[in-house]
Design a protein around this motif. Structure first.
Motif, mmCIF file in Angstrom:
data_model
loop_
_atom_site.group_PDB
_atom_site.id
_atom_site.type_symbol
_atom_site.label_atom_id
_atom_site.label_comp_id
_atom_site.label_asym_id
_atom_site.label_seq_id
_atom_site.Cartn_x
_atom_site.Cartn_y
_atom_site.Cartn_z
ATOM 1 N N HIS A 1 62.618 49.262 78.819
ATOM 2 C CA HIS A 1 61.246 48.740 78.744
ATOM 3 C C HIS A 1 60.359 49.849 78.182
ATOM 4 C CE1 HIS A 1 61.290 50.940 82.471
ATOM 5 N NE2 HIS A 1 59.999 50.795 82.658
ATOM 6 N N ASP B 1 57.755 56.920 80.319
ATOM 7 C CA ASP B 1 58.828 57.736 80.891
ATOM 8 C C ASP B 1 60.226 57.248 80.489
ATOM 9 O OD1 ASP B 1 58.102 55.499 82.499
ATOM 10 O OD2 ASP B 1 59.268 56.300 84.171
ATOM 11 N N HIS B 2 60.290 56.227 79.635
ATOM 12 C CA HIS B 2 61.568 55.706 79.127
ATOM 13 C C HIS B 2 61.625 55.764 77.601
ATOM 14 C CE1 HIS B 2 62.719 53.958 83.099
ATOM 15 N NE2 HIS B 2 61.414 54.161 83.266
ATOM 16 N N ASP C 1 63.385 49.859 85.693
ATOM 17 C CA ASP C 1 62.312 49.946 86.697
ATOM 18 C C ASP C 1 62.015 48.582 87.329
ATOM 19 O OD1 ASP C 1 62.096 52.633 86.212
ATOM 20 O OD2 ASP C 1 60.121 52.552 85.267
ATOM 21 N N HIS D 1 63.388 51.949 89.477
ATOM 22 C CA HIS D 1 62.043 52.532 89.456
ATOM 23 C C HIS D 1 61.946 53.865 90.189
ATOM 24 C CE1 HIS D 1 57.418 51.753 89.754
ATOM 25 N NE2 HIS D 1 57.736 52.554 88.752
ATOM 26 N N HIS D 2 62.916 54.754 89.890
ATOM 27 C CA HIS D 2 62.854 56.146 90.368
ATOM 28 C C HIS D 2 62.776 56.267 91.902
ATOM 29 C CE1 HIS D 2 62.000 56.421 86.138
ATOM 30 N NE2 HIS D 2 60.921 55.677 86.316
HETATM 31 ZN ZN LIG Z 1 60.067 54.534 84.850
#
Ligand SMILES: [Zn+2]
Length: 302
Positions: A90, A94-95, A205, A230-231
């Motif tokens: 997505h 951060d991706h 995520d 999602h971390h």
């Molecule tokens: Zn993320």
């Protein structure tokens, strides 16, 4: 390590229509003892690198910055400037950010993503770069399979008898191309990597609501390794989902002392409740799991 001349094939199958979407031949590949899956420590973000026994390379997400390039440089031989497939789960920063750097530096043959829109400068750069790259572009949808090392005549150290060996797309259920959504986390591509007896569930995520929608897949969810959603945020990892996946290892990809407080205590408690081994990039660094198709080992001993 030895270099072997082999023919190998990686195929993306659209099972809905029952035809091959893509097939390609690689002739000079590095032979490996098994499937290697590395969860890079890229700070607060995700970047997962998969290398098949015959050397096909798949990168899922790129983390938040250029640090991915150094990680790839450590994993890939210096002469190797191509990546077979990149998958963007997505288009959040951060991706996507690290993948933009990869597109600039490497020749990428295939791109799989959802086609969901996002109104950011880096998203527009992503769109421009994948177009310029000349890569084949696929829009992800549940039912697709990416099959590798599928040639019948390859002779080598990898276990030929093992089947299946593929990455299957479980989510999104529908084609999301050109759709605008406020928060793209819940559009994340969810995939399951299968190599013989071993399997990895990779959830981007996606939130609990999507995890619950997947519960109907039952044994298709059951996996040895889960990349926690999602971390490690409490927006993900619904208890019934964790129970259904029943992983032995849960991997949390999060930045050291990140401002979000990931992973959340509630998620850690759920994982602990089911006796799952937790590995974290913020504490353990890069996490590599190698599978021979029957069993797997990790570079981190907990
Ligand atoms: Zn993320």
């Amino acid at each position: 390590m030895k270099y072997m001349k082999k023919k190998s094939v990686l195929i993306i199958l659209g099972t809905l229509f029952g035809f091959n979407v893509l097939a390609w031949i690689g002739v000079f590949q590095l032979s490996r003892a098994g499937l290697e899956v590395t969860f890079f420590d890229v700070g607060q973000g995700d970047a997962i690198f998969i290398e098949t026994p015959l050397g096909h390379q798949v990168l899922i997400d790129g983390g938040p910055d250029v640090s991915l390039l150094e990680k790839l440089g450590d994993e890939m031989p210096f002469w190797d400037r191509t990546i077979d497939l990149i998958i963007l789960t997505h288009p959040e920063h951060d991706h996507i950010a690290g993948l933009i750097e990869v597109l600039k530096k490497y020749q990428v043959e295939n791109v799989l993503w959802t086609g969901v829109l996002k109104d950011t400068a880096e998203f527009r750069e992503w769109q421009r770069l994948i177009k310029e790259e000349g890569a084949k572009i696929y829009i992800a949808q549940a039912g697709q399979q990416i099959v590798w090392d599928a040639t019948p005549d390859c002779r080598g150290s990898h276990p030929r008898h093992l089947n299946p060996r593929h990455l299957e797309i479980l989510y999104p259920f529908e084609n999301l191309e050109n759709q605008s959504v406020k928060n793209t986390n819940n559009t994340s591509i969810i995939s399951r990597l299968v190599y013989g007896e071993n399997s990895f569930l990779l959830t981007g995520d996606a939130y609990k609501s999507v995890e619950r929608e997947l519960l109907g897949l039952a044994e298709q969810l059951d996996s040895d390794v889960l990349k926690v959603g999602h971390h490690g945020s409490k927006t993900s990892s619904a208890e019934e989902f964790i129970k259904e996946v029943s992983p032995e290892i849960a991997i949390i990809s999060a930045g050291q002392d990140n401002s979000y407080g990931h992973p959340h205590q509630e998620v850690l408690e759920t994982l602990e409740k089911y006796g799952i081994t937790i590995l974290r990039t913020d504490k353990d660094g890069d996490i590599k799991i190698i599978s021979d198709g029957e069993d797997y080992v990790s570079n981190i001993q907990n």
